[in-house]
Design a protein around this motif. Structure first.
Motif, PDB file in Angstrom:
ATOM      1  N   MET A   1     -11.154  -3.701  -6.307  1.00 23.62           N
ATOM      2  CA  MET A   1     -11.795  -4.625  -5.394  1.00 23.62           C
ATOM      3  C   MET A   1     -11.876  -5.991  -6.064  1.00 23.62           C
ATOM      4  N   ASN A   2     -11.532  -7.021  -5.318  1.00 22.43           N
ATOM      5  CA  ASN A   2     -11.614  -8.369  -5.850  1.00 22.43           C
ATOM      6  C   ASN A   2     -12.785  -9.109  -5.192  1.00 22.43           C
ATOM      7  N   ILE A   3     -13.014 -10.343  -5.622  1.00 22.91           N
ATOM      8  CA  ILE A   3     -14.164 -11.101  -5.136  1.00 22.91           C
ATOM      9  C   ILE A   3     -14.081 -11.344  -3.629  1.00 22.91           C
ATOM     10  N   GLU A   4     -12.881 -11.567  -3.105  1.00 23.93           N
ATOM     11  CA  GLU A   4     -12.741 -11.806  -1.669  1.00 23.93           C
ATOM     12  C   GLU A   4     -13.120 -10.566  -0.871  1.00 23.93           C
ATOM     13  N   ASN A   5     -12.663  -9.393  -1.321  1.00 21.78           N
ATOM     14  CA  ASN A   5     -13.008  -8.146  -0.633  1.00 21.78           C
ATOM     15  C   ASN A   5     -14.513  -7.892  -0.694  1.00 21.78           C
ATOM     16  N   LEU A   6     -15.085  -8.104  -1.866  1.00 14.98           N
ATOM     17  CA  LEU A   6     -16.524  -7.900  -2.050  1.00 14.98           C
ATOM     18  C   LEU A   6     -17.312  -8.828  -1.123  1.00 14.98           C
ATOM     19  N   ARG A   7     -16.948 -10.085  -1.139  1.00 18.36           N
ATOM     20  CA  ARG A   7     -17.646 -11.082  -0.310  1.00 18.36           C
ATOM     21  C   ARG A   7     -17.519 -10.743   1.170  1.00 18.36           C
ATOM     22  N   ASP A   8     -16.308 -10.464   1.623  1.00 15.55           N
ATOM     23  CA  ASP A   8     -16.096 -10.131   3.034  1.00 15.55           C
ATOM     24  C   ASP A   8     -16.906  -8.913   3.452  1.00 15.55           C
ATOM     25  N   TYR A   9     -16.936  -7.898   2.597  1.00 10.61           N
ATOM     26  CA  TYR A   9     -17.663  -6.675   2.947  1.00 10.61           C
ATOM     27  C   TYR A   9     -19.163  -6.938   3.048  1.00 10.61           C
ATOM     28  N   CYS A  10     -19.707  -7.656   2.089  1.00  7.98           N
ATOM     29  CA  CYS A  10     -21.144  -7.951   2.122  1.00  7.98           C
ATOM     30  C   CYS A  10     -21.507  -8.806   3.331  1.00  7.98           C
ATOM     31  N   LEU A  11     -20.674  -9.787   3.636  1.00  9.60           N
ATOM     32  CA  LEU A  11     -20.972 -10.698   4.745  1.00  9.60           C
ATOM     33  C   LEU A  11     -20.782 -10.067   6.124  1.00  9.60           C
ATOM     34  N   CYS A  12     -20.089  -8.941   6.199  1.00 11.96           N
ATOM     35  CA  CYS A  12     -19.903  -8.296   7.503  1.00 11.96           C
ATOM     36  C   CYS A  12     -21.151  -7.536   7.942  1.00 11.96           C
ATOM     37  N   LYS A  13     -22.107  -7.377   7.059  1.00 13.74           N
ATOM     38  CA  LYS A  13     -23.341  -6.670   7.398  1.00 13.74           C
ATOM     39  C   LYS A  13     -24.284  -7.596   8.164  1.00 13.74           C
ATOM     40  N   LYS A  14     -25.113  -7.015   8.987  1.00 13.24           N
ATOM     41  CA  LYS A  14     -26.024  -7.796   9.829  1.00 13.24           C
ATOM     42  C   LYS A  14     -27.023  -8.598   9.014  1.00 13.24           C
ATOM     43  N   THR A  81     -25.298  -2.115 -12.493  1.00  6.56           N
ATOM     44  CA  THR A  81     -24.170  -3.033 -12.569  1.00  6.56           C
ATOM     45  C   THR A  81     -22.910  -2.183 -12.465  1.00  6.56           C
ATOM     46  N   VAL A  82     -22.070  -2.521 -11.512  1.00  6.31           N
ATOM     47  CA  VAL A  82     -20.852  -1.768 -11.250  1.00  6.31           C
ATOM     48  C   VAL A  82     -19.658  -2.632 -11.673  1.00  6.31           C
ATOM     49  N   ILE A  83     -18.886  -2.117 -12.623  1.00  8.11           N
ATOM     50  CA  ILE A  83     -17.707  -2.819 -13.122  1.00  8.11           C
ATOM     51  C   ILE A  83     -16.535  -2.514 -12.190  1.00  8.11           C
ATOM     52  N   LEU A  84     -15.951  -3.560 -11.625  1.00  7.11           N
ATOM     53  CA  LEU A  84     -14.887  -3.407 -10.625  1.00  7.11           C
ATOM     54  C   LEU A  84     -13.524  -3.660 -11.261  1.00  7.11           C
ATOM     55  N   ASP A  85     -13.135  -2.747 -12.152  1.00  6.32           N
ATOM     56  CA  ASP A  85     -11.870  -2.909 -12.874  1.00  6.32           C
ATOM     57  C   ASP A  85     -10.760  -2.001 -12.347  1.00  6.32           C
ATOM     58  N   GLY A  86     -10.982  -1.399 -11.177  1.00  3.34           N
ATOM     59  CA  GLY A  86      -9.957  -0.553 -10.572  1.00  3.34           C
ATOM     60  C   GLY A  86     -10.092   0.923 -10.871  1.00  3.34           C
ATOM     61  N   ARG A  87     -11.050   1.290 -11.727  1.00  7.47           N
ATOM     62  CA  ARG A  87     -11.195   2.705 -12.071  1.00  7.47           C
ATOM     63  C   ARG A  87     -12.086   3.478 -11.108  1.00  7.47           C
ATOM     64  N   LEU A  88     -12.885   2.776 -10.319  1.00  7.27           N
ATOM     65  CA  LEU A  88     -13.736   3.454  -9.332  1.00  7.27           C
ATOM     66  C   LEU A  88     -13.055   3.431  -7.972  1.00  7.27           C
ATOM     67  N   ALA A  89     -13.226   4.510  -7.222  1.00  7.36           N
ATOM     68  CA  ALA A  89     -12.662   4.577  -5.876  1.00  7.36           C
ATOM     69  C   ALA A  89     -13.322   3.518  -4.996  1.00  7.36           C
ATOM     70  N   PRO A  90     -12.530   2.796  -4.220  1.00  4.96           N
ATOM     71  CA  PRO A  90     -13.113   1.786  -3.327  1.00  4.96           C
ATOM     72  C   PRO A  90     -14.208   2.343  -2.419  1.00  4.96           C
ATOM     73  N   LYS A  91     -14.029   3.570  -1.958  1.00  2.42           N
ATOM     74  CA  LYS A  91     -15.039   4.180  -1.081  1.00  2.42           C
ATOM     75  C   LYS A  91     -16.384   4.305  -1.801  1.00  2.42           C
ATOM     76  N   LEU A  92     -16.372   4.658  -3.082  1.00  2.00           N
ATOM     77  CA  LEU A  92     -17.602   4.768  -3.860  1.00  2.00           C
ATOM     78  C   LEU A  92     -18.280   3.402  -3.974  1.00  2.00           C
ATOM     79  N   ILE A  93     -17.503   2.373  -4.228  1.00  2.00           N
ATOM     80  CA  ILE A  93     -18.055   1.021  -4.349  1.00  2.00           C
ATOM     81  C   ILE A  93     -18.699   0.595  -3.034  1.00  2.00           C
ATOM     82  N   LEU A  94     -17.997   0.804  -1.930  1.00  2.00           N
ATOM     83  CA  LEU A  94     -18.531   0.427  -0.625  1.00  2.00           C
ATOM     84  C   LEU A  94     -19.798   1.219  -0.301  1.00  2.00           C
TER      85      LEU A  94
END
Length: 121
Positions: A1-14, A81-94
């Motif tokens: 997950m990159n910063i754009e994905n993180l930002r978009d996901y957080c901002l899509c919430k009400k 603190t969750v390190i987003l270096d590609g080792r965690l499944a995106p579903k877990l992060i979300l």
């Protein structure tokens, strides 16, 4: 997950806003003025702090000890603190972001919760 994905996901919430209250290098996501996620824009690898149920926080840290740590500069009982270096499944992060958002919303007043429910309807 990159910063754009993180930002978009957080901002899509009400009722979510993004702010830079700690300076230009720390992006903070809030729901009704309460923090549910924050990330350092200058950190490599990218990481995000999320609120977490204390028991679940410990279990996640034990299961993913290299990527889920006690919350940096946060109450370590309630934040990871969750390190987003590609080792965690995106579903877990979300899911952790969702849980953080939900925990913060549950802590709001009933009036604020109703405002969120009615947001964009």
């Amino acid at each position: 997950m990159n910063i754009e994905n993180l930002r978009d996901y957080c901002l899509c919430k009400k009722a979510v806003t993004e702010e830079l209250p700690f300076g230009p290098d720390t992006l903070v996501f809030k729901v009704m003025g309460k923090v549910f996620a924050l990330t350092g824009l200058d950190k490599v690898p990218l990481s995000v702090n999320v609120k977490c149920d204390p028991e679940k926080a410990v279990k996640l840290r034990e299961a993913y000890e290299d990527n889920i740590l006690p919350g940096y500069h946060m109450n370590k009982k309630h934040w990871n603190t969750v390190i987003l270096d590609g080792r965690l499944a995106p579903k877990l992060i979300l899911t952790m972001i969702d849980d953080s958002y939900d925990l913060v919303v549950r802590g709001l007043t009933k009036k604020q919760q109703k405002e969120i429910k009615d947001f964009d309807e």
